[in-house]
Motif scaffolding. Structure first.
Motif, PDB file in Angstrom:
ATOM      1  N   THR A  49       1.046  -4.050   5.192  1.00 55.10           N
ATOM      2  CA  THR A  49       0.352  -5.204   4.496  1.00 55.10           C
ATOM      3  C   THR A  49       0.781  -4.617   2.971  1.00 55.10           C
ATOM      4  N   ALA A  50       1.132  -5.599   2.412  1.00 54.95           N
ATOM      5  CA  ALA A  50       1.881  -5.359   1.081  1.00 54.95           C
ATOM      6  C   ALA A  50       0.995  -4.625   0.231  1.00 54.95           C
ATOM      7  N   ALA A  51      -0.169  -4.907  -0.260  1.00 56.91           N
ATOM      8  CA  ALA A  51      -0.948  -4.266  -1.071  1.00 56.91           C
ATOM      9  C   ALA A  51      -1.225  -2.860  -0.980  1.00 56.91           C
ATOM     10  N   TYR A  52      -0.916  -2.489   0.412  1.00 53.86           N
ATOM     11  CA  TYR A  52      -1.336  -0.904   0.702  1.00 53.86           C
ATOM     12  C   TYR A  52      -0.102  -0.098   1.247  1.00 53.86           C
ATOM     13  N   VAL A  53       1.130  -0.650   1.164  1.00 55.05           N
ATOM     14  CA  VAL A  53       2.424  -0.172   1.467  1.00 55.05           C
ATOM     15  C   VAL A  53       2.880   0.934   0.377  1.00 55.05           C
ATOM     16  N   ALA A  54       3.309   2.162   0.856  1.00 55.01           N
ATOM     17  CA  ALA A  54       3.514   3.118  -0.111  1.00 55.01           C
ATOM     18  C   ALA A  54       5.028   2.889  -0.774  1.00 55.01           C
ATOM     19  N   PRO A  55       5.167   3.419  -1.948  1.00 56.03           N
ATOM     20  CA  PRO A  55       6.398   3.096  -2.831  1.00 56.03           C
ATOM     21  C   PRO A  55       7.485   3.404  -2.013  1.00 56.03           C
ATOM     22  N   GLU A  56       7.599   4.633  -1.222  1.00 51.96           N
ATOM     23  CA  GLU A  56       8.928   5.169  -0.671  1.00 51.96           C
ATOM     24  C   GLU A  56       9.335   4.119   0.386  1.00 51.96           C
ATOM     25  N   ILE A  57       8.286   3.371   0.968  1.00 53.56           N
ATOM     26  CA  ILE A  57       8.644   2.352   2.075  1.00 53.56           C
ATOM     27  C   ILE A  57       9.393   1.107   1.298  1.00 53.56           C
ATOM     28  N   ILE A  58       8.787   0.710   0.169  1.00 56.80           N
ATOM     29  CA  ILE A  58       9.455  -0.397  -0.569  1.00 56.80           C
ATOM     30  C   ILE A  58      10.595  -0.087  -1.029  1.00 56.80           C
ATOM     31  N   LEU A  59      11.105   1.151  -1.252  1.00 52.91           N
ATOM     32  CA  LEU A  59      12.442   1.662  -1.651  1.00 52.91           C
ATOM     33  C   LEU A  59      13.314   2.168  -0.522  1.00 52.91           C
ATOM     34  N   GLY A  60      13.061   1.724   0.814  1.00 57.67           N
ATOM     35  CA  GLY A  60      13.851   2.080   1.887  1.00 57.67           C
ATOM     36  C   GLY A  60      13.622   3.251   2.575  1.00 57.67           C
ATOM     37  N   GLU A  61      12.850   4.054   2.127  1.00 55.65           N
ATOM     38  CA  GLU A  61      12.926   5.717   2.804  1.00 55.65           C
ATOM     39  C   GLU A  61      11.932   5.525   4.191  1.00 55.65           C
ATOM     40  N   LYS A  62      12.260   6.459   4.736  1.00 58.51           N
ATOM     41  CA  LYS A  62      11.302   6.590   6.098  1.00 58.51           C
ATOM     42  C   LYS A  62      10.061   6.582   5.973  1.00 58.51           C
ATOM     43  N   PRO A  63       9.278   5.746   6.809  1.00 58.96           N
ATOM     44  CA  PRO A  63       7.956   5.858   6.855  1.00 58.96           C
ATOM     45  C   PRO A  63       7.294   6.991   7.258  1.00 58.96           C
ATOM     46  N   SER A  64       6.141   7.729   6.858  1.00 61.89           N
ATOM     47  CA  SER A  64       5.687   9.089   7.346  1.00 61.89           C
ATOM     48  C   SER A  64       4.258   9.039   7.431  1.00 61.89           C
ATOM     49  N   LYS A  65       3.859   9.976   7.892  1.00 58.41           N
ATOM     50  CA  LYS A  65       2.465  10.278   7.926  1.00 58.41           C
ATOM     51  C   LYS A  65       1.803  10.312   6.364  1.00 58.41           C
ATOM     52  N   GLU A  66       2.499  10.990   5.397  1.00 55.13           N
ATOM     53  CA  GLU A  66       2.348  11.040   4.039  1.00 55.13           C
ATOM     54  C   GLU A  66       2.104   9.343   3.500  1.00 55.13           C
ATOM     55  N   SER A  67       2.585   8.177   4.511  1.00 61.30           N
ATOM     56  CA  SER A  67       2.630   6.921   3.684  1.00 61.30           C
ATOM     57  C   SER A  67       1.202   6.420   3.884  1.00 61.30           C
ATOM     58  N   ASP A  68       0.795   6.920   5.312  1.00 62.34           N
ATOM     59  CA  ASP A  68      -0.735   6.627   5.412  1.00 62.34           C
ATOM     60  C   ASP A  68      -1.655   7.126   4.450  1.00 62.34           C
ATOM     61  N   LEU A  69      -1.402   8.402   3.788  1.00 61.85           N
ATOM     62  CA  LEU A  69      -2.335   9.019   2.757  1.00 61.85           C
ATOM     63  C   LEU A  69      -2.210   7.919   1.431  1.00 61.85           C
ATOM     64  N   TRP A  70      -1.080   7.338   1.240  1.00 60.10           N
ATOM     65  CA  TRP A  70      -1.015   6.674   0.202  1.00 60.10           C
ATOM     66  C   TRP A  70      -2.007   5.353   0.436  1.00 60.10           C
ATOM     67  N   SER A  71      -1.908   4.935   1.667  1.00 59.01           N
ATOM     68  CA  SER A  71      -2.975   3.707   2.201  1.00 59.01           C
ATOM     69  C   SER A  71      -4.094   4.206   2.007  1.00 59.01           C
ATOM     70  N   LEU A  72      -4.539   5.387   2.550  1.00 64.35           N
ATOM     71  CA  LEU A  72      -6.112   5.699   2.401  1.00 64.35           C
ATOM     72  C   LEU A  72      -6.207   5.840   0.556  1.00 64.35           C
ATOM     73  N   GLY A  73      -5.570   6.091  -0.142  1.00 62.13           N
ATOM     74  CA  GLY A  73      -5.893   6.025  -1.517  1.00 62.13           C
ATOM     75  C   GLY A  73      -6.316   4.656  -1.939  1.00 62.13           C
ATOM     76  N   CYS A  74      -5.520   3.738  -1.408  1.00 69.71           N
ATOM     77  CA  CYS A  74      -5.744   2.379  -1.944  1.00 69.71           C
ATOM     78  C   CYS A  74      -7.155   1.893  -1.126  1.00 69.71           C
ATOM     79  N   VAL A  75      -7.360   2.158   0.120  1.00 70.28           N
ATOM     80  CA  VAL A  75      -8.808   1.961   0.606  1.00 70.28           C
ATOM     81  C   VAL A  75      -9.729   2.383  -0.113  1.00 70.28           C
ATOM     82  N   PHE A  76      -9.422   3.606  -0.420  1.00 72.91           N
ATOM     83  CA  PHE A  76     -10.758   4.511  -1.016  1.00 72.91           C
ATOM     84  C   PHE A  76     -10.966   3.755  -2.542  1.00 72.91           C
ATOM     85  N   TYR A  77      -9.837   3.535  -3.287  1.00 71.60           N
ATOM     86  CA  TYR A  77     -10.128   3.012  -4.565  1.00 71.60           C
ATOM     87  C   TYR A  77     -10.736   1.651  -4.203  1.00 71.60           C
ATOM     88  N   GLN A  78     -10.344   0.721  -3.405  1.00 69.33           N
ATOM     89  CA  GLN A  78     -11.066  -0.470  -3.098  1.00 69.33           C
ATOM     90  C   GLN A  78     -12.306  -0.697  -2.698  1.00 69.33           C
TER      91      GLN A  78
END
Length: 697
Positions: free
Chosen positions: A538-567
C-alpha cells in the motif's frame, strides 16, 4: 472568508426562510457573477455555499422566465470553460450537479429547452482534451457529475438513450487511454437505460467501439471493455440480441493475443459466457471465424478449444491444483451448509468477508462458534492469475500459529468460490478505531503496537516478509488484543534470493500506467512471483528502498510499522500526497524532511525516527533484533512476556479530532488489490441537492 460563508450557508439553509427572500438578496446580476465565480477555481467551502445558493434560487423561482436566465448563465459558463486555455474544471462539477437536479425534476417528454442545453452545453464537455500531470484527463474532475446529468435525461425519457449513446461514440477520445476508460464507464451506465428493442439502432457503432477497446494495447482499456460482460443488463441484451452480438464480438475475443495474459484469460471467460447463452448462434459464429482466410480449418471445435487453451493455460484445472495447498481443518466437517451467514464485514476487489456462525446441532445458536469467512471469487483468481498468491497466503496461515496472528480454521470450495473460514475479530480493525477517534492515546498505542511487534516477530522468525502492514490489516479481537491478518502480499524470504534489480525495473515499467491511474493495480502476468519479482503493498506504507527497486526485506516491514505507529498518534500517515508518484517522491525524501506534531512525546518521536531510517539496516529491530525494539523507552512499563495473556486496556482517544472528510483517512487499497473504478452510484453523500420539480413554461 470561510466564517462569512458558513454564516450565509447556515442562515439561507433554514427551511423557514422563503426562497423569495434569497432571490431578493441575490439579484440577477449578482447571481450571474456568482455562477461565473464558481468557474474561477475558488475555495471548496465557497463552492459549496454558491452551489447551495444557486440551487435554492432556481428552486424558489415561481415562473419559467425567472429560471431561464440561470440555465443560460450556467450554459455560458460551460462554453467559457471549453474555450479557456487554462480551464478550472473543479468549478464545473457543482454546476453539473445543479443541472442534474433540474433534469431529474423534468416531466416526460423532456421539453426542448432542456434538450437544447444537452446539445449546446452538456455534450461539448466531453470534448475536453486537456490533461493534468501524468496524462490524467481534465474531464476526470467532473466526469461523475457529467454522467449524473446524462442519466437524468435517459431515466426520465429512455427513448433518448440511442441518440445519446451514438453521440458519445462519435466523441470517443483518440489518444488518451485514461479518458477512454472514463467513456467506457459512462457508456456502460447509459446502456442500463437503453430499451432492449432499440439495441439494433446502436448495434453497429457500439459493437465496433467495444471490439476496438477489447483489442486495445492498453490492458486497462481492454479489461474495462471486457467488464461489460459482468453487467447483468448487458448480458440480457447479449442474450436477446445474440445473432447480432456474437458474430461481431467473437473474432475480437478469439484474436486476443494481448501482451498482458490476464486480458487473454478474461477474453476466454467471455467466450465461454457467449457459448453458454446461445450454443447454436455461437457454433455458427465460431465456424464462420475458422473458415476465413489463413485460419481455414474444418475442425472448428478443436481449433476453438485450442485457442482458449492458449489464452488460458490453466483452463480446465481443478481449484485444488491451482491452489496446491491443504489446510488442516480445526473445526471438523465444516462446509457451506455448516455455516449460517450474517452481515457483510468488508469488501475487497476480489473477495468479501462475512460474519458467520458454525452450526452445532443440539446446542443453542447463541453458543455456536463465531467466524469470519473470506469469500474469494474463482473467476478473479483465474482471470488475474492470482493462484500463487492464494496458495502462499494459505501456506503462511497454516504455518503460523500465534495469539497475535489471525488463525485459519478451514478452507472449502463451491463451483464458483473459495471459502476461507477464519478467526472473527469482533472489534473491527485498527483503521476503524483511528478513523472514528481521530487518533489514539500513547498508552493505547503502546499496547497495540507492542502486540503488533509480537506478531510481526513470529512472522519474521518463520522467514516471511509481511509486505502490507497497515491499520486495515491489524484486527482487534473482542478481548481487545491484536490479530495480524491478510497475507496476500506476503513473500517467503527464500523467494528473493536471486533478486535482480534491473529485472524488477523492467517488469515495473510494464505496470507504470497501471500505477498512475485511478484504476486497477492488479497483478497482470501468468508468471509466478518467484519469476516476476513485482512487489505489491500500500503506497503510503511502502519503504523507500522498494520504491527505488531494491529487494523487499523484513526491514521493509519495520518502516511500515513506523508509519502505522505514527498514524496511531497523528491520525494520518507520516507521508501523504494525492498522486502516487508524488507520494513516492515524498517517501524517498522523508528521512531528510521529517517533522512531528507537537503533541508527540520525545520517546514517540525517537521511536518513529529509528523505525523510519532510510538505510534499512539502521532501523530499530533490523536483522531480527526485536529485543532492541522491545527495549525502546517508549515501551517502558510494558510487560512483554505473555503480553497477549494480559488484560487488554481500554482503547482511548488521542489528541487529534476525527477528520473524516480527508482523503488520507479513507481505507487504502494495496497496489495488489486496488480495483478498477466502480460503476457510478451517485451516492447521496455526494449528490445531496434535492430534485427541483419542473414549472410550466
Amino acid at each position: 472568508m470561510n466564517s462569512i460563508y458558513d454564516i450565509t450557508y447556515t442562515v439561507f439553509g433554514f427551511k423557514e426562510i422563503p426562497s423569495g427572500i434569497i432571490r431578493g438578496v441575490l439579484k440577477k446580476e449578482i447571481g450571474k457573477e456568482l455562477i461565473e465565480r464558481i468557474l474561477k477555481g475558488i475555495h471548496k467551502q465557497e463552492a459549496k455555499v454558491l452551489k447551495f445558493l444557486i440551487h435554492k434560487v432556481y428552486a424558489g423561482c415561481d415562473c419559467w422566465k425567472d429560471r431561464e436566465w440561470i440555465l443560460i448563465a450556467i450554459s455560458d459558463v460551460f462554453k467559457k470553460h471549453m474555450s479557456s486555455k487554462y480551464p478550472a474544471p473543479n468549478g464545473i462539477a457543482p454546476l453539473l450537479e445543479i443541472v442534474g437536479t433540474i433534469v431529474r425534476g423534468c416531466e416526460a417528454p423532456i421539453k426542448m429547452d432542456y434538450k437544447a442545453l444537452l446539445s449546446v452545453a452538456i455534450f461539448p464537455l466531453h470534448n475536453e482534451d486537456q490533461i493534468f500531470q501524468d496524462e490524467i484527463p481534465v474531464i476526470s474532475a467532473f466526469h461523475e457529475e457529467l454522467v449524473y446529468v446524462l442519466i437524468g435525461y435517459v431515466s426520465k425519457e429512455p427513448s433518448m438513450s440511442p441518440a445519446i449513446i451514438k453521440k458519445l461514440l462519435q466523441m470517443w477520445p483518440k489518444s488518451n487511454s485514461k479518458k477512454e476508460i472514463l467513456f467506457l464507464q459512462e457508456l456502460e451506465k447509459l446502456l442500463e437505460y437503453l430499451p432492449a428493442p432499440t439495441f439494433n439502432t446502436i448495434a453497429t457503432p457500439f459493437l465496433d467501439r467495444l471490439c476496438s477497446c477489447i483489442r486495445h494495447p492498453h490492458f486497462l482499456v481492454a479489461e474495462r471493455a471486457l467488464q461489460f460482460f459482468k453487467n447483468d443488463y448487458f448480458l440480457s441484451l447479449s442474450r436477446e440480441h445474440s445473432p447480432t452480438m456474437v458474430p461481431a464480438v467473437l473474432p475480437s475475443l478469439l484474436d486476443s493475443s494481448h501482451w498482458n495474459p490476464s486480458v487473454n484469460k478474461f477474453a476466454a471467460s467471455v467466450v465461454e459466457i457467449l457459448e453458454g447463452q446461445d450454443r447454436v448462434v455461437f457454433e455458427r459464429a465460431a465456424k464462420g471465424y475458422w473458415e476465413k482466410g489463413d485460419r481455414h480449418t474444418k475442425d472448428w471445435k478443436g481449433a476453438t478449444e485450442r485457442r482458449l487453451k492458449e489464452m488460458d493455460p490453466a483452463r480446465g484445472k481443478a481449484v485444488e491444483e491451482e491452489i496446491g495447498v491443504q489446510v488442516p481443518q480445526k473445526i471438523q466437517g465444516i462446509g457451506y451448509y455448516s455455516l449460517v451467514f450474517g452481515q457483510l464485514l468488508g469488501n475487497g476487489s476480489y473477495s468479501s468477508v462475512r460474519y458467520a456462525k458454525v452450526i452445532q446441532p443440539g446446542t443453542m445458536p447463541s453458543t455456536w462458534p463465531e467466524v469470519a469467512v473470506k469469500i474469494v471469487e474463482k473467476s478473479f483468481i483465474k482471470a488475474q492469475d492470482y493462484q500463487n498468491n492464494i496458495a502462499r497466503e494459505l501456506q503462511i496461515l497454516a504455518k503460523l500459529s500465534h495469539p497475535n496472528i489471525v488463525s485459519l480454521n478451514s478452507v472449502f470450495e463451491t463451483e464458483e468460490k473459495i471459502f476461507m473460514v477464519m478467526e472473527y475479530a469482533e472489534k473491527g480493525d485498527l483503521h476503524g478505531w483511528i478513523y472514528n477517534l481521530g487518533s489514539l492515546a500513547e498508552e493505547t498505542a503502546k499496547f497495540l503496537i507492542g502486540e503488533v511487534i509480537c506478531g510481526l516477530e513470529v512472522v519474521h522468525l518463520n522467514g516471511i516478509i509481511f509486505g502490507d502492514l497497515k491499520p486495515e490489516n491489524i484486527l482487534i479481537h473482542k478481548t481487545g488484543h491484536v490479530k495480524l491478518t491478510d497475507f496476500g502480499s506476503s513473500l517467503f524470504e527464500k523467494e528473493l534470493v536471486d533478486w535482480n534489480k534491473e529485472e524488477y525495473h523492467v517488469e515495473r515499467a510494464k505496470e507504470e500506467l497501471n500505477r498512475k491511474m485511478n484504476a486497477s493495480n492488479q497483478p497482470k502476468s501468468n508468471e509466478s512471483p518467484e519469476k516476476k519479482k513485482i512487489v505489491h503493498g500500500t503506497a503510503a506504507y511502502v519503504a523507500p528502498e522498494i520504491i527505488l527497486g531494491e529487494k523487499p526485506s523484513k526491514e521493509s516491514d519495520l518502516w511500515s510499522l513506523g508509519c502505522v505507529f505514527y498514524q496511531c498518534l497523528a491520525g494520518k500517515t507520516p507521508v501523504w500526497a494525492e498522486e502516487e508518484a508524488q507520494l513516492h517522491q515524498k517517501i524517498v525524501k522523508f528521512s531528510d524532511q521529517r517533522t512531528f506534531p507537537k503533541h508527540f512525546s520525545p520517546e514517540a518521536i525517537d521511536l518513529t525516527d529509528k523505525l523510519m531510517q532510510k538505510d534499512p539496516l539502521n532501523r530499530l529491530g533490523a536483522s531480527q533484533q526485536f529485543l532492541n525494539l522491545k527495549s525502546h523507552p517508549f515501551f517502558n512499563g510494558l510487560v512483554w512476556e505473555n503480553l497477549n495473556m494480559q488484560e487488554a486496556p481500554i482503547i482511548k482517544k488521542g489528541t487529534i479530532e476525527p477528520k473524516k472528510h480527508k482523503k488520507w483517512s479513507r481505507r487504502q487499497f494495496s497496489t495488489l488489490l486496488a480495483p478498477l473504478p466502480e460503476s457510478y452510484t451517485f451516492a447521496e453523500d455526494k449528490f445531496s441537492l434535492p430534485i427541483i420539480p419542473e414549472l410550466p413554461q
